[in-house]
Scaffold this motif. Sequence first.
Motif, PDB file in Angstrom:
ATOM      1  N   ARG A  24     -29.711 -49.569   6.782  1.00 45.55           N
ATOM      2  CA  ARG A  24     -28.923 -49.616   5.550  1.00 45.55           C
ATOM      3  C   ARG A  24     -29.902 -49.477   4.401  1.00 45.55           C
ATOM      4  N   TRP A  39     -25.384 -46.328   5.229  1.00 49.47           N
ATOM      5  CA  TRP A  39     -25.919 -46.514   6.577  1.00 49.47           C
ATOM      6  C   TRP A  39     -26.326 -45.164   7.146  1.00 49.47           C
ATOM      7  N   ILE A 112     -21.118 -53.965  10.031  1.00 48.44           N
ATOM      8  CA  ILE A 112     -22.280 -53.094  10.234  1.00 48.44           C
ATOM      9  C   ILE A 112     -21.854 -51.939  11.135  1.00 48.44           C
TER      10      ILE A 112
END
Length: 195
Positions: A24, A39, A112
């Motif tokens: 990231r 990302w 994530i």
Amino acid sequence: MAQSEIQTPAGDASPLDVAVVMRRERLHGPSSHWQPWRWTLAEVVPDEPGFGREPRLLHQDDEEQRWLHPGFKVELFRDEAEGYHLNVSSPAPCWFVLWRMEEEATVAAEPIPRPVVVTLSYYEAGRWLDAQETVEQVPAPTEVVTWLRQFVDAHYVVEPKRRKRPESFRPLTDRFGNAASVSTEKPRGRGAGDV
């Protein structure tokens, strides 16, 4: 994380055990007002028993985070040999990684990305892209390229080019795809003077 050497298996059917590192990174400039982070795929590294099975944070500072995702197997299949050939014969052979963002945070304070599959097949990556998936690539190390080339040399068979038939041999069809015919005979029927 420095990429260590990936140990390729002796047999061509044995899989490689790898882990994926996602990064990231902070964005700068006008667009960072709406999207401060993005990302990306950072690297594919050899998997090690000490990595465990769950994603874990490797590094964090004001500019980036790096997350390790262990537990991926890269297998080679004979029916994908042409896809491997296209990858290994390209100027920069690479890993292809399909990843998706989590719907909800599971191991971090916010969602994530989660790698789903790692491959060396150009065609497999193309199918994922056609399905609107997120696919990124990173260079494959020399030992993996050598392993892949050996598999391709053993299993890829070049399909012979078929001679294309001349256009004059194609069947005639109308604009709807229905069979059509052409006649060289003069049309019969009443002429202009016949009443």
